[in-house]
Scaffold this active site. Structure first.
Site, PDB file in Angstrom:
ATOM      1  N   ARG A  90      35.832   9.625  -5.669  1.00  0.00           N
ATOM      2  CA  ARG A  90      36.836   9.190  -6.965  1.00  0.00           C
ATOM      3  C   ARG A  90      37.730  10.280  -6.755  1.00  0.00           C
ATOM      4  O   ARG A  90      37.354  11.519  -6.982  1.00  0.00           O
ATOM      5  CB  ARG A  90      36.144   8.975  -8.147  1.00  0.00           C
ATOM      6  CG  ARG A  90      35.063   7.902  -8.210  1.00  0.00           C
ATOM      7  CD  ARG A  90      34.628   7.547  -9.494  1.00  0.00           C
ATOM      8  NE  ARG A  90      35.516   7.536 -10.515  1.00  0.00           N
ATOM      9  CZ  ARG A  90      36.181   6.204 -10.780  1.00  0.00           C
ATOM     10  NH1 ARG A  90      35.753   5.242 -10.062  1.00  0.00           N
ATOM     11  NH2 ARG A  90      36.911   6.274 -11.883  1.00  0.00           N
ATOM     12  N   LEU A  92      40.057  12.304  -9.113  1.00  0.00           N
ATOM     13  CA  LEU A  92      39.805  12.639 -10.961  1.00  0.00           C
ATOM     14  C   LEU A  92      41.228  12.547 -11.305  1.00  0.00           C
ATOM     15  O   LEU A  92      42.334  12.902 -10.989  1.00  0.00           O
ATOM     16  CB  LEU A  92      39.324  13.963 -10.906  1.00  0.00           C
ATOM     17  CG  LEU A  92      37.749  13.849 -10.169  1.00  0.00           C
ATOM     18  CD1 LEU A  92      37.506  15.220 -10.136  1.00  0.00           C
ATOM     19  CD2 LEU A  92      37.051  13.063 -11.277  1.00  0.00           C
ATOM     20  N   ASN A 106      35.366  21.422  -5.037  1.00  0.00           N
ATOM     21  CA  ASN A 106      35.175  20.331  -4.304  1.00  0.00           C
ATOM     22  C   ASN A 106      34.893  20.880  -2.956  1.00  0.00           C
ATOM     23  O   ASN A 106      35.588  22.067  -2.470  1.00  0.00           O
ATOM     24  CB  ASN A 106      36.294  19.228  -4.131  1.00  0.00           C
ATOM     25  CG  ASN A 106      35.970  18.072  -3.291  1.00  0.00           C
ATOM     26  OD1 ASN A 106      35.079  17.536  -3.425  1.00  0.00           O
ATOM     27  ND2 ASN A 106      36.984  17.661  -2.598  1.00  0.00           N
ATOM     28  N   HIS A 108      35.712  19.617   1.428  1.00  0.00           N
ATOM     29  CA  HIS A 108      36.188  18.570   2.163  1.00  0.00           C
ATOM     30  C   HIS A 108      35.910  18.962   3.548  1.00  0.00           C
ATOM     31  O   HIS A 108      36.145  19.972   4.031  1.00  0.00           O
ATOM     32  CB  HIS A 108      37.687  18.749   1.961  1.00  0.00           C
ATOM     33  CG  HIS A 108      38.347  17.553   2.571  1.00  0.00           C
ATOM     34  ND1 HIS A 108      38.111  16.245   2.347  1.00  0.00           N
ATOM     35  CD2 HIS A 108      39.283  17.463   3.727  1.00  0.00           C
ATOM     36  CE1 HIS A 108      39.073  15.522   2.914  1.00  0.00           C
ATOM     37  NE2 HIS A 108      39.426  16.445   3.751  1.00  0.00           N
ATOM     38  N   ASP A 140      42.389  19.972  -8.486  1.00  0.00           N
ATOM     39  CA  ASP A 140      43.546  19.741  -9.328  1.00  0.00           C
ATOM     40  C   ASP A 140      43.784  18.357  -9.223  1.00  0.00           C
ATOM     41  O   ASP A 140      43.165  17.563  -9.036  1.00  0.00           O
ATOM     42  CB  ASP A 140      44.650  20.606  -8.943  1.00  0.00           C
ATOM     43  CG  ASP A 140      45.418  20.313  -7.682  1.00  0.00           C
ATOM     44  OD1 ASP A 140      45.103  19.573  -6.871  1.00  0.00           O
ATOM     45  OD2 ASP A 140      46.159  21.183  -7.276  1.00  0.00           O
TER      46      ASP A 140
END
Length: 199
Positions: A90, A92, A106, A108, A140
């Site tokens: 999702r 944010l 996060n 990736h 962010d």
């Protein structure tokens, strides 16, 4: 001991790698809660098997801002100090990012800023790159765009498929995510421009 909150949507293999490092003492932290937006997420089962607090907050049909408010409230109620996205599918909201400034990470599966968003391995193969990898970065308000903490490089082989490339990248993800968490928990770092510099 710092309290981690893990957000996931699927199998939770990065969460499992983090949990292993917490359990062995390689990461000086505790997992305060594991939250998923999907009831069927395998990661929630894994959390329960490990005896960790696991919460499902279904996102289907809930407006983004309202959903993120619920997650922020749950994280605050559990005393979470650092949020780790582990396959949380999702985007944010601003409200979430403001609740955890430079306190949400996060991972990736590409060398950002190349190939952000979904299907990073497919993008890499279609583009014909010779190397790919993974990136741990701060979350962010932009997609996969926060300051970069750590990256690992993986060669792209001529006979790679999305699956084979993803599997090799995942091995590196499991290594560098916990390493990046350790750096942030140590407090021995600073952000200079878009770079996170360990001190």
């Amino acid at each position: 001991m710092k309290r981690l909150g893990i957000l996931l949507s699927g199998r939770g293999s990065n969460f499992e790698a983090i949990a292993e490092n917490v359990g062995s003492g390689r990461l000086d932290a505790e997992i305060a809660v594991v939250i998923s937006n999907r009831t069927e997420a395998r990661g929630i089962e894994i959390a329960r098997e490990r005896g960790l607090p696991a919460v499902v907050l279904p996102s289907k049909g809930v407006p983004r801002e309202e959903y993120d408010r619920r997650i922020v409230a749950e994280l605050h109620n559990r005393g979470v100090e650092l949020v780790c996205l582990a396959g949380f599918m999702r985007l944010l909201t601003t409200e979430f990012c403001r609740a955890f400034p430079l306190r949400a990470l996060n991972i990736h599966p590409s060398l950002l800023p190349a190939f952000p968003g979904m299907d990073a391995q497919k993008q890499a193969l279609e583009h014909g790159v010779k190397i790919s990898g993974c990136t741990v970065h701060f979350v962010d308000e932009q997609l996969d765009a926060g300051p970069i903490i750590l990256q690992a490089v993986v060669p792209v082989l001529d006979d790679d498929t999305e699956q084979t490339l993803a599997a090799r990248i995942l091995l590196e993800e499991h290594k560098i995510y916990s390493e990046a968490i350790g750096i942030i928990l140590s407090g021995q770092w600073r952000v200079q421009g878009r770079r996170v510099i360990a001190e």
